[in-house]
Design an enzyme around this catalytic site. Structure first.
Site, PDB file in Angstrom:
ATOM      1  N   CYS A  79       0.752  -1.253   0.000  1.00 51.83           N
ATOM      2  CA  CYS A  79       0.000   0.000   0.000  1.00 51.83           C
ATOM      3  C   CYS A  79       0.788   1.313   0.000  1.00 51.83           C
ATOM      4  O   CYS A  79       0.675   2.106  -0.924  1.00 51.83           O
ATOM      5  CB  CYS A  79      -0.910  -0.047   1.204  1.00 51.83           C
ATOM      6  SG  CYS A  79      -1.754   1.455   1.405  1.00 51.83           S
TER       7      CYS A  79
ATOM      8  N   HIS B  71      -2.736   7.203   4.349  1.00 54.85           N
ATOM      9  CA  HIS B  71      -1.594   6.294   4.550  1.00 54.85           C
ATOM     10  C   HIS B  71      -0.271   6.790   3.983  1.00 54.85           C
ATOM     11  O   HIS B  71       0.591   5.984   3.591  1.00 54.85           O
ATOM     12  CB  HIS B  71      -1.918   4.900   3.976  1.00 54.85           C
ATOM     13  CG  HIS B  71      -1.216   3.800   4.731  1.00 54.85           C
ATOM     14  ND1 HIS B  71      -1.194   2.509   4.304  1.00 54.85           N
ATOM     15  CD2 HIS B  71      -0.503   3.821   5.884  1.00 54.85           C
ATOM     16  CE1 HIS B  71      -0.507   1.767   5.145  1.00 54.85           C
ATOM     17  NE2 HIS B  71      -0.079   2.548   6.129  1.00 54.85           N
TER      18      HIS B  71
END
Ligand SMILES: *[C@@H]1O[C@H](CO)[C@@H](O)[C@H](O)[C@H]1NC(C)=O
Ligand SMILES: *[C@@H]1O[C@H](CO)[C@@H](O)[C@H](O)[C@H]1NC(C)=O
Ligand SMILES: *[C@@H]1O[C@H](CO)[C@@H](O)[C@H](O)[C@H]1NC(C)=O
Ligand SMILES: *[C@@H]1O[C@H](CO)[C@@H](O)[C@H](O)[C@H]1NC(C)=O
Length: 533
Positions: free
Chosen positions: A66, A122
């Site tokens: 990610c 993130h």
């Protein structure tokens, strides 16, 4: 006469204005979790509507996990060139995507776009300056870390536990208990309906689905929807199916809403996963990359060949299965090109693919750096038809092939046409016929070639695959093609010299949510931690 024509041509562009850019990023979605790639097990009719009326991207590469993948999407650079190449960012890690990087929403804002992030970030949150609202986004509802529980919006990591849901900088306790995919859908629809059409829109929906949440119940979805998948035996996969269905419905509602507000005809929609699926119980999840090898956070095709479709009425040659080789870093220059930004940015790894994709021309991209992680001791690059692996992750524990194939049963092509997205796209006259959809789907399905396997032990010696003929990475040609192997090893060595050291930081106990009202926060902004007093 000439003038009229000229004015008309000018007007076509001027009156249209810059295209709206809508990114829908699924989290940990596997290659085979999109119905268009061959599985009949979990219908994804709305997502398939984008694949079947736009470009079904066959050779779209992403980073294996990610944070690096989102860093590449936002910067147009390989993670090895921003220090983001090793693993994910943690909520109490004093680190973020370097502030020296100018990112996609910042470029678009300069071009007059309104910019919105819904969902996952993130890319750093220990200080306010790293947060979406300080990096080019006008608004954000969502979370800062890597994953949350779909209902309670908390995250457990590194033995810590805290709430992680925000409306801008404020903690959004009021949304507690609401299924998070619905939160994102509602917010996206609100943004679309309130958008002032005189300005272009940039909307990024970073879904939580289909990532797992916390270990006490990793996969969560509405019970009545889970019950609808009783024919799936694996209980985890059954819940996964419900979670994916919610994601698919969200895609349909967003496309439908863009059409209802007359934005669709001038929009570019990218639907993509951030990395390969967490299959076979990896991360306690039940995705499928069948028939590709490996899982999320490995450099096999199952980890880096990212399920994606690009959709837009502005693309000339659609629908089709697009074989152009792409990397997720390409989207930044590609969208800027589509917006006719006419700016040249130095040091990008991303390539402007707009012309190649629109006109079906050869991609300028001949090579892809999948990653070089000198902490894990794994590296992989593709050059021309050749893919090299040097080392691997998890000591080889995830270097296998996982199901399910989902190929049993039949494909409901009617569901695609009658889906919310299918109907909205049909209003623009862009939906193909049933026969055409089936043909495109057939061409999007990867089947492993009947080849005699030659084993690969990447911890012992580098492996080499002809990735155009052997997408399933079953026949290691390192011994048969020693010159090619040497050439790629040299190339890897050369690229390795351009990489910057990973910027991972030791965890900072000051960030423990227990000190901050059970919430993950921007603890780095507080000189004297409040909990000391
Ligand atoms: C379950 O499936 C039935 C029949 O297809 C459908 O009518 C119903 O709406 C579904 N339930 C949910 C929660 O989607
Ligand atoms: C693009 O920019 C270059 C230099 O910045 C300029 O010479 C050129 O005319 C511009 N092209 C268009 C189409 O605006
Ligand atoms: C291959 O990996 C090994 C072990 O990580 C490393 O020492 C070596 O430098 C790598 N070789 C190349 C050519 O990158
Ligand atoms: C890259 O270079 C570093 C030294 O700078 C070395 O330790 C590492 O093994 C190299 N990795 C690869 C894959 O070549």
């Amino acid at each position: 006469m000439l003038c009229v024509l000229l004015c008309f041509a000018l007007c076509l562009y001027e009156c249209r204005g810059a295209p709206n850019v809508v990114l829908i990023i699924a989290d940990d979605l596997g290659w085979n979790d999109v119905g268009f790639h061959g599985s009949n097990q979990i219908p994804t009719p709305n997502i398939d509507a984008l694949f079947s009326s736009g470009l079904s991207l066959q050779n779209h590469y992403v980073a294996p996990i990610c944070t690096p993948s989102r860093a590449a999407l936002m910067t147009g650079k390989y993670p090895i060139h921003t220090g983001m190449q090793h693993g994910v960012l943690y909520g109490i890690e004093p680190r973020g995507l370097p502030l020296s990087e100018k990112i996609l929403p910042q470029y678009l804002k300069e071009l007059g776009y309104k910019t919105h992030l819904v969902g996952k970030w993130h890319l750093g949150s220990y200080k306010r300056e790293y947060l979406p609202l300080n990096r080019g986004f006008d608004s954000h509802i969502g979370f800062w870390t890597g994953k949350i529980d779909m209902y309670d919006h908390t995250t457990q990591e590194n033995g810590l536990w805290g709430f992680d849901f925000r409306r801008g900088f404020s903690v959004a306790h009021d949304l507690f208990g609401k299924y998070v995919t619905d939160v994102y859908t509602d917010e996206a629809l609100k943004i679309i309906s309130e958008h002032d059409k005189s300005e272009p829109l940039f909307l990024m929906v970073g879904h939580s689905a289909v990532h797992t949440g916390n270990p006490y119940e990793p996969i969560r979805a509405p019970e009545d929807l889970v019950a609808n998948f009783s024919q799936i035996e694996d209980p985890q996969r059954r819940k996964f199916a419900a979670m994916l269905t919610k994601l698919d419905e969200s895609v349909g509602k967003v496309v439908e809403s863009l059409q209802r507000h007359s934005l669709l005809k001038n929009s570019i929609i990218l639907f993509s996963t951030d990395n390969g699926g967490a299959a076979g119980g990896f991360n306690l999840n039940a995705a499928s990359n069948y028939p590709l090898k490996g899982v999320k956070n490995t450099l096999w095709e199952g980890g880096v060949r990212g399920a994606a479709a690009l959709w837009s009425p502005l693309l000339s040659k659609v629908p089709r299965v697009a074989s152009q080789r792409l990397h997720i870093a390409d989207w930044l220059p590609t969208f800027l090109s589509a917006a006719e930004a006419n700016i040249s940015i130095s040091n990008l790894d991303g390539i402007d693919q707009w012309g190649a994709l629109s006109q079906d021309l050869k991609s300028q991209r001949t090579s892809v750096v999948h990653n070089i992680d000198n902490i894990f001791g794994s590296a992989s690059i593709t050059v021309d038809q050749w893919k090299l692996h040097n080392g691997t992750n998890y000591h080889g524990a995830w270097d296998f092939w996982y199901g399910p194939s989902g190929r049993e049963g039949s494909y409901d092509v009617n569901a695609v046409l009658s889906s919310a997205a299918g109907r909205a796209i049909a209003e623009l006259g862009m939906m193909p016929t049933e026969e055409e959809i089936l043909k495109l789907r057939e061409a999007s399905i990867i089947n492993c070639q009947e080849v005699e396997p030659i084993s690969c032990r990447p911890l012992e010696a580098p492996c080499l695959f002809n990735i155009e003929e052997d997408a399933c990475e079953r026949r290691n040609l390192a011994g048969l093609e020693p010159e090619v192997l040497q050439r790629l090893l040299q190339e890897l060595d050369k690229i390795n010299r351009t990489s910057v050291p990973p910027n991972n930081q030791p965890l900072d106990p000051r960030g423990d949510p227990k000190f901050w009202g059970r919430t993950y926060t921007n603890f780095g902004d507080y000189q004297r931690p409040e909990f000391v007093c």
